[in-house]
Design a protein around this motif. Structure first.
Motif, mmCIF file in Angstrom:
data_model
loop_
_atom_site.group_PDB
_atom_site.id
_atom_site.type_symbol
_atom_site.label_atom_id
_atom_site.label_comp_id
_atom_site.label_asym_id
_atom_site.label_seq_id
_atom_site.Cartn_x
_atom_site.Cartn_y
_atom_site.Cartn_z
ATOM 1 N N VAL A 281 0.832 -1.202 0.000
ATOM 2 C CA VAL A 281 0.000 0.000 0.000
ATOM 3 C C VAL A 281 0.868 1.254 0.000
ATOM 4 N N HIS A 282 1.982 1.206 0.738
ATOM 5 C CA HIS A 282 2.884 2.346 0.774
ATOM 6 C C HIS A 282 3.457 2.639 -0.602
ATOM 7 N N ASP A 283 3.848 1.604 -1.336
ATOM 8 C CA ASP A 283 4.388 1.804 -2.684
ATOM 9 C C ASP A 283 3.337 2.400 -3.613
ATOM 10 N N GLN A 284 2.103 1.889 -3.483
ATOM 11 C CA GLN A 284 1.035 2.428 -4.322
ATOM 12 C C GLN A 284 0.773 3.907 -4.015
ATOM 13 N N LEU A 285 0.752 4.235 -2.732
ATOM 14 C CA LEU A 285 0.548 5.633 -2.358
ATOM 15 C C LEU A 285 1.692 6.507 -2.843
ATOM 16 N N GLN A 286 2.896 5.986 -2.805
ATOM 17 C CA GLN A 286 4.037 6.753 -3.282
ATOM 18 C C GLN A 286 3.918 7.053 -4.775
ATOM 19 N N GLU A 287 3.487 6.058 -5.533
ATOM 20 C CA GLU A 287 3.279 6.273 -6.962
ATOM 21 C C GLU A 287 2.181 7.303 -7.210
ATOM 22 N N VAL A 289 1.264 9.742 -5.180
ATOM 23 C CA VAL A 289 1.766 11.062 -4.816
ATOM 24 C C VAL A 289 2.664 11.621 -5.907
ATOM 25 N N THR A 290 3.506 10.758 -6.484
ATOM 26 C CA THR A 290 4.392 11.203 -7.561
ATOM 27 C C THR A 290 3.589 11.667 -8.777
ATOM 28 N N HIS A 291 2.542 10.922 -9.094
ATOM 29 C CA HIS A 291 1.684 11.298 -10.227
ATOM 30 C C HIS A 291 0.981 12.619 -9.946
ATOM 31 N N ARG A 292 0.458 12.782 -8.712
ATOM 32 C CA ARG A 292 -0.225 14.022 -8.364
ATOM 33 C C ARG A 292 0.748 15.208 -8.397
ATOM 34 N N LYS A 293 1.974 15.007 -7.943
ATOM 35 C CA LYS A 293 2.967 16.074 -7.960
ATOM 36 C C LYS A 293 3.290 16.514 -9.382
ATOM 37 N N SER A 294 3.456 15.539 -10.269
ATOM 38 C CA SER A 294 3.764 15.889 -11.660
ATOM 39 C C SER A 294 2.609 16.660 -12.295
#
Length: 418
Positions: A281-287, A289-294
């Motif tokens: 779940v942490h990895d999915q959330l990290q992805e 967040v990265t998508h939202r940041k971009s």
């Protein structure tokens, strides 16, 4: 107070409630208030905690002490020692209790920067001071009341200045000291009522006793701080022992659980599976967040391009104003200036033909003394006021821009500037 310091080992025998009352009495004097024995215990403790927090005392254990004064004598000893070292508690008490025979005023042209001791104080703020929810209307009422009290104080100060000027003008040329040339309020009162000299003599004798006690304290000060080092060492040793006992208790508890629970192995397997699921779940959330940041960066880039095309002139004007404010403030800070004044100065009246020579007198003697005229102090304070007003304007503009950014993300909300 000073006599108690000479018997500092007895501080350890003081009851917590007595120590709270001692700190309450001392801090009340430092802050210019009247110490009343009728105040409730919780009120006194609340005031002591607030005063220590205001001065930047950063030990959270003190703010966790109960409000009935039943515990914490050693924590209060540490706070008392911190006040002695950090704010010069005894020196401040001596300065406030000093007998003033002359007409004095406080002058301060120092930069009013936030001390390092007061930065980040909200992390250790007492629970009753910053974390409680307060109605905005109540804060507005307090602000209005403060403004009214400030205006009243200013009016009283102006009236006091007028009366002082009359006394100095009418008694001009009557003083034996030609540097002063006039009487002060205390001296004028003694001339009108000579019987009051006994009370003044008592005040002077009391001040002499305090100064003698302070000199005795200065001789024993190093012994006191060596004793405080042993107190701190004992507290650190007790803290490490408590930590080791807690760790031993946890280990013994885990060993008992492993030996007594037959299902400990299956529980460990479940914990491992939950850990793997959490990592996934942490990895999915990290992805995500990265998508939202971009996506946010792309949106900001587009917005910047629109600003460059449509509002370039307005933005350039704002930048130019900000640069001018910075340059003015930099010019003020880099300009050569005299040594900053801070402390009490004696008011000395001078006629117009001698006003260019003397003004405020820092001391009274036959030797040449350092003086400064009231016009110089007023000019210095006006420059400081202009600098603070420029800084306030800049902060208001930054706050307004921040509010506009927040309002843009709210649907159906219209913000009208006052």
């Amino acid at each position: 107070m000073f006599c108690m310091l000479t018997l500092f080992p007895r501080f350890a025998l003081l009851q917590s409630l007595q120590f709270w009352r001692l700190l309450y009495s001392l801090l009340k004097q430092v802050h210019g208030g009247q110490c009343t024995e009728s105040d409730a215990t919780d009120t006194q403790i609340r005031f002591v905690k607030s005063a220590l927090w205001y001065h930047g005392y950063g030990r959270p254990e003190l703010y966790w002490l109960p409000s009935d004064g039943s515990a914490g004598s050693r924590e209060l000893l540490l706070a008392f020692s911190w006040l002695l070292h950090r704010i010069g508690l005894l020196e401040q008490l001596l300065a406030r209790n000093r007998v003033r025979t002359g007409d004095e005023t406080s002058v301060c042209t120092c930069e009013d920067d936030l001390p390092n001791s007061q930065k980040g104080r909200t992390e250790i703020a007492p629970e009753y001071s910053l974390e409680d929810k307060v109605d905005v209307r109540y804060l507005q009422w307090l602000n209005g009341r403060l403004r009214f009290q400030w205006r009243s104080l200013h009016a009283l100060h102006q009236e006091q200045c007028k009366l002082l000027h009359k006394i100095h003008l009418f008694t001009s040329g009557s003083h034996m000291d030609k540097i002063l040339g006039h009487f002060s309020v205390t001296e004028t009162d003694l001339i009108r009522r000579p019987e009051n000299y006994k009370q003044l003599l008592q005040f002077l004798e009391s001040e002499t006793i305090q100064l003698e006690a302070f000199l005795e304290w200065k001789q024993l000060e190093q012994v006191y701080w060596r004793w405080m080092e042993t107190v701190l060492d004992n507290m650190s040793e007790e803290g490490s022992m408590c930590k080791s006992q807690d760790a031993h208790t946890k280990k013994s508890t885990l060993s008992k659980v492993d030996s007594c629970c037959h299902w400990a192995g299956s529980l460990t397997g479940k914990i491992d599976r939950l850990s793997r699921d959490l990592m996934t779940v942490h990895d999915q959330l990290q992805e995500l967040v990265t998508h939202r940041k971009s996506a946010w960066y792309e949106k900001m880039k587009t917005r910047e391009e629109e600003l460059q095309k449509e509002e370039f002139c307005a933005a350039a004007r704002k930048i130019q104003e900000a640069v001018q404010l910075k340059l003015l403030d930099l010019t003020y800070r880099c300009a050569p200036r005299k040594k900053k004044m801070h402390g009490s100065c004696r008011l000395v009246f001078r006629s117009k033909h001698s006003a260019s020579k003397t003004g405020f007198g820092r001391s009274v003697s036959k030797e040449p003394i350092s003086t400064v005229s009231a016009t110089e102090v007023i000019r210095e304070l006006q420059m400081r006021k202009a600098s603070l007003e420029r800084e306030l304007k800049q902060l208001q503009e930054e706050c307004r821009q921040r509010m506009d950014e927040v309002a843009q993300g709210l649907d159906g909300v219209i913000c009208i500037s006052p």
